[in-house]
Write an enzyme that holds these catalytic residues in place. Structure first.
Site, PDB file in Angstrom:
ATOM      1  N   ASN A 188      39.261  42.349  48.797  1.00 44.27           N
ATOM      2  CA  ASN A 188      40.489  42.691  48.075  1.00 44.27           C
ATOM      3  C   ASN A 188      40.262  42.416  46.601  1.00 44.27           C
ATOM      4  O   ASN A 188      40.438  41.291  46.118  1.00 44.27           O
ATOM      5  CB  ASN A 188      41.658  41.864  48.618  1.00 44.27           C
ATOM      6  N   GLU A 189      39.862  43.445  45.901  1.00 49.40           N
ATOM      7  CA  GLU A 189      39.501  43.302  44.492  1.00 49.40           C
ATOM      8  C   GLU A 189      40.762  43.257  43.623  1.00 49.40           C
ATOM      9  O   GLU A 189      41.868  43.549  44.103  1.00 49.40           O
ATOM     10  CB  GLU A 189      38.617  44.493  44.072  1.00 49.40           C
ATOM     11  N   PRO A 190      40.625  42.857  42.331  1.00 52.71           N
ATOM     12  CA  PRO A 190      41.775  42.822  41.441  1.00 52.71           C
ATOM     13  C   PRO A 190      42.591  44.113  41.539  1.00 52.71           C
ATOM     14  O   PRO A 190      42.027  45.207  41.603  1.00 52.71           O
ATOM     15  CB  PRO A 190      41.145  42.656  40.062  1.00 52.71           C
ATOM     16  N   SER A 239      44.748  44.440  44.049  1.00 53.34           N
ATOM     17  CA  SER A 239      45.201  44.521  45.444  1.00 53.34           C
ATOM     18  C   SER A 239      46.628  44.003  45.564  1.00 53.34           C
ATOM     19  O   SER A 239      47.012  43.033  44.916  1.00 53.34           O
ATOM     20  CB  SER A 239      44.284  43.692  46.353  1.00 53.34           C
ATOM     21  N   THR A 263      31.389  42.391  41.558  1.00 53.31           N
ATOM     22  CA  THR A 263      31.029  42.192  42.965  1.00 53.31           C
ATOM     23  C   THR A 263      29.711  42.896  43.268  1.00 53.31           C
ATOM     24  O   THR A 263      28.847  42.365  43.973  1.00 53.31           O
ATOM     25  CB  THR A 263      32.149  42.765  43.866  1.00 53.31           C
TER      26      THR A 263
END
Ligand code: F6R
Length: 637
Positions: free
Chosen positions: A169-171, A173, A188
């Protein structure tokens, strides 16, 4: 510590946690807490089993949970823990990704856990990286429904990415997001690049459980190790909830514990600036840390700090103990001043009571341990040069062959040159043939690894000769833990320690220099340091070890904080240039090397910037203005 210590307690309840919004426990390193968490999971499995119920575990991959899985496997093999009632859901998988690919999370989970325990194959759920794009949407909904249909997650194990991701869940999300496909953040992908042998091979997408899925777990434990994570851990625990740092959503979960090692905890307010949190026990190193912090905060040199500077910044307690700012300032200034020396091996015939090293013996036997064949010059090239110049018996020991960091193109170049010189050489021809058919997933043949190791060996010899060292003082240890041919290294073994011990025992050094750089992204420095500590432990009862002082430098990724430095070796502009040239001999590591991390500067630039910055920091504190400084911290055993 026992399991009771890691049980959830409401954060902020105690004075020292008043800046914190997520319960966390700090350990010295990752070993003890990994065992404790494995035991928490094992107890849960047994409790559920006693009630004849399934135990539903949410699992993570990556470096953080590896020791937890190791202990779970041990509990199964040695203590009969059964996984027969366990159902697992993995957080994520790269997309697209084949199960058989060694970089897949499917492969990781089987290698580290599932192949070694009695879990039923039908109870293992890992997002399928091969679902067709058309089916993906429905596949994710089904994954989510399957978790619900077995009663939801009883326990969720997490790591945290430097972007603040949990799962993938990347920024950006959303707090109630479910299982879905996601585009990976650049950071990432940079962090994953070593495992994929280069960022271009890292998939751009993944399937991940959502924040909502994770938040549904009854218990969450997030593991975080190492300085690299310190900043994001601080933001997550102390910052505001924001989709920019998705892990901050965990502040709203009522049974989450973060398990940190000292490195990952360094930026927490209670660790970094404890005087802002509660009253402190002021020992000498905490005093120095506080004074350096205050000087940096106010942009004033130490000798200019006033009583009110201290009082206004949470340090009135310290002043009460010390009398006046004047006394405290002078004491701390002198302490820093005494770390500076142009004689890292000790100054002959000088009063050494206020010097970092002993004057005698005048000519010391010294071993510089270098994890990779270039850390010696990158991290302490200037000091190395002085030690040789000042007549010490300097030995360099390269702990690993470093073969994995030589690109195929570089190796092929050497193979082709060799072939031109020796057209009928079978060995060379077989190396060239290997490169012709090599695919991304292939591990280098032994011969190719040998060639790559030799390239690094000869670059190292060129550099050490340039610094005036005789070849017989250069030792290539080729520690076996490193020789897997892949990024994933073996655990440290008795053979590694035996090799290190032999060398130390043979040379009987008065000084050992070693890399204390625990932020190395691939963990090689950490294993090399562990091998040294274990060797010292085994040898410390020998008489010669009473005369041996160990100095730790930091590698290309990180520097000691000013207050931690116990020996600061200044360099003149000419010495900076000489160090640069020594680094240049490591040609295979120049120009966009394989394991650069997210810092695109070449190693020599990083080294110079860092040494310049250390000197500037000393100067800003009020000390002399040097061109560059190399820094060391002593390890006491
Ligand atoms: C892995 C996962 C990721 C990792 C995180 C930390 O399944 O979902 O969120 O937990 O990237 O990775 P490591 O542990 O390798 O530092």
């Amino acid at each position: 510590m026992n399991l009771e210590n890691i049980r959830y307690k409401k954060p902020g309840t105690f004075e020292e946690t008043r800046f914190e919004k997520i319960h966390n426990v700090i350990f010295k390193d990752s070993t003890e807490p990994s065992v404790l968490i494995a035991h928490e999971i094992a107890n849960l499995i047994k409790e559920k089993e006693a009630k004849r119920k399934p135990c539903v575990l949410g699992l993570a991959t990556g470096s953080s949970p590896i020791k937890v899985y190791e202990e779970l496997v041990r509990l199964h093999k040695e203590e009969g823990l059964s996984f027969a009632n366990v159902i697992t859901f993995n957080l994520d998988e790269y997309y697209p990704m084949d199960k058989s690919n060694i970089q897949s999370y499917f492969y990781f989970m089987h290698e580290h856990l599932f192949n070694h325990v009695d879990i039923l194959p039908q109870n293992i759920n890992i997002p399928d990286g091969k679902v067709s794009a058309d089916d993906l949407y429905q596949y994710c909904i089904d994954y989510e429904m399957k978790i619900k249909s077995v009663g939801g997650l009883d326990f969720q194990l997490l790591g945290i990415g430097r972007t603040g991701h949990i799962g993938f869940n990347e920024p950006g999300s959303h707090f109630n997001s479910g299982t879905r496909s996601i585009t990976l953040d650049h950071i990432t992908r940079v962090d994953a690049a070593p495992a994929f042998l280069g960022i271009d091979n890292v998939p751009r997408k993944a399937i991940t459980m959502g924040i909502g899925t994770v938040m549904g777990a009854k218990r969450i434990v997030l593991l975080s190790w190492g300085n690299n994570k310190a900043e994001i851990v601080q933001k997550t625990i102390e910052g505001d909830i924001t989709s920019e740092v998705p892990a901050t959503y965990l502040q709203n979960h009522k049974n989450t514990t973060f398990i940190l090692d000292e490195g990952a905890a360094t930026e927490l307010t209670r660790v970094k600036t404890p005087w802002l949190v509660t009253s402190c026990n002021w020992d000498e190193s905490l005093k120095l840390k506080a004074v350096v912090w205050l000087s940096e905060l106010l942009n004033k040199s130490i000798l200019k700090l006033t009583d009110s500077d201290y009082n206004n910044n949470g340090m009135s307690g310290l002043l009460t103990e010390e009398g006046t700012a004047y006394d405290l300032n002078i004491k701390m200034f002198n302490r820093l001043q005494h770390t500076i020396t142009g004689w890292p091996g000790g100054k002959p015939n000088a009063d050494d009571s206020n010097r970092p090293e002993r004057a005698v013996p005048e000519r010391k036997r010294i071993i510089i341990f270098s994890p990779h064949p270039d850390d010696d010059v990158i991290s302490m090239g200037g000091t190395f040069d002085r030690l040789v110049e000042q007549g010490h018996d300097v030995h360099v020991a390269y702990q690993t062959s470093g073969n994995i960091a030589v690109s195929d193109e570089e190796a092929l170049k050497f193979a082709e040159i060799t072939q031109s010189l020796c057209p009928n050489c079978d060995e060379t021809q077989s190396i060239i043939n290997f490169f012709r058919i090599k695919t991304d997933n292939d591990i280098d043949s032994e011969k190719v690894r040998k060639l790559k190791g030799l390239i690094r060996r000869n670059e190292s010899l060129a550099a050490t000769r340039y610094l005036g060292l005789n070849d017989k003082n250069v030792h290539f240890l080729d520690l076996p833990f490193y020789e897997t041919g892949t990024i994933k290294k073996n655990n440290i073994g008795s053979e590694d320690v035996a090799i290190m011990k032999d060398l130390i025992d043979k040379i009987k050094p008065h000084q050992i220099y070693a890399a204390g750089d625990l932020a190395d992204p691939h963990g090689t420095h950490k294993v090399c340091l562990d091998a040294l500590f274990l060797s010292i432990e085994a040898l410390k009862h020998n008489n010669y070890m009473n005369d041996c002082w160990v100095w730790l430098y930091r590698g290309a990724w990180h520097e000691w904080e000013s207050y931690q430095i116990e020996m600061a070796v200044p360099m003149s502009p000419d010495q900076v240039l000489k160090k640069r040239h020594a680094i240049f001999y490591h040609q295979s590591q120049k120009d966009g090397v394989m394991f650069q991390g997210d810092d695109s500067r070449e190693f020599w630039v990083r080294a110079e910037d860092r040494n310049r910055l250390t000197a500037k920091k000393y100067n800003d504190l009020g000390l002399a203005d040097y061109a560059a400084i190399e820094a060391f911290k002593r390890y006491y055993f």
